[in-house]
Design a protein around this motif. Sequence first.
Motif, PDB file in Angstrom:
ATOM      1  N   PRO A  72       0.814  -1.229   0.000  1.00 15.24           N
ATOM      2  CA  PRO A  72       0.000   0.000   0.000  1.00 15.24           C
ATOM      3  C   PRO A  72       0.843   1.272   0.000  1.00 15.24           C
ATOM      4  CG  PRO A  72      -0.851  -1.566   1.596  1.00 15.24           C
ATOM      5  CD  PRO A  72       0.461  -2.110   1.129  1.00 15.24           C
ATOM      6  N   ALA A  76       1.049   4.164  -2.813  1.00 14.17           N
ATOM      7  CA  ALA A  76       0.715   5.540  -2.436  1.00 14.17           C
ATOM      8  C   ALA A  76       1.826   6.516  -2.789  1.00 14.17           C
ATOM      9  CB  ALA A  76       0.403   5.607  -0.947  1.00 14.17           C
ATOM     10  N   VAL A 110      -1.707   6.619   3.688  1.00 15.25           N
ATOM     11  CA  VAL A 110      -2.474   5.432   3.327  1.00 15.25           C
ATOM     12  C   VAL A 110      -3.605   5.313   4.343  1.00 15.25           C
ATOM     13  CG1 VAL A 110      -2.472   2.922   3.071  1.00 15.25           C
ATOM     14  CG2 VAL A 110      -0.478   4.228   2.328  1.00 15.25           C
TER      15      VAL A 110
END
Length: 168
Positions: A72, A76, A110
Amino acid sequence: MQPLVSIIMGSLSDLPVMEKAAKFLDEMEIPFEMNALSAHRTPAEVESFARGAEGRGIKVIIAGAGMAAALPGVIAAMTPLPVIGVPLSATLEGRDALLSIVQMPPGIAVATVGIDAGMNAGVLATQMLCLSDDGIRSRFADYRGRLSEKIVKANSQLKELNYKYKTN
């Protein structure tokens, strides 16, 4: 159909958690795509995906990750799109993944749901899309209404239970 949400997982072993997001998006009639990418095993593909997602019409990315949980955050770092991280309980009951996803450096955010909370990632993505789509907002409002109906029904059933010292 053009996908609005992209669901990314490290491998098929993550599917039992991540398909909860898919099922929710399906219920909300939100087009989505699902792919397996690994920040460590396929870094070039992750970069290509992240840098190209906005141009392909993706609005929100849901990325599940366990253990080091880099996926993630790496995504990002390469896209302006909102990324929702789903920590997976691969080791240490998912606490290692949770900390890896929420402890991002300043400027690289995130959004993170609970450990193995794939469905809530779908809910959060839906809420983000509600900001600009009245049809999704309406379907989500109907869903939320059904949630409260479940509690009203549960209280009705609880009233029928009889115990010697129960007062309601």
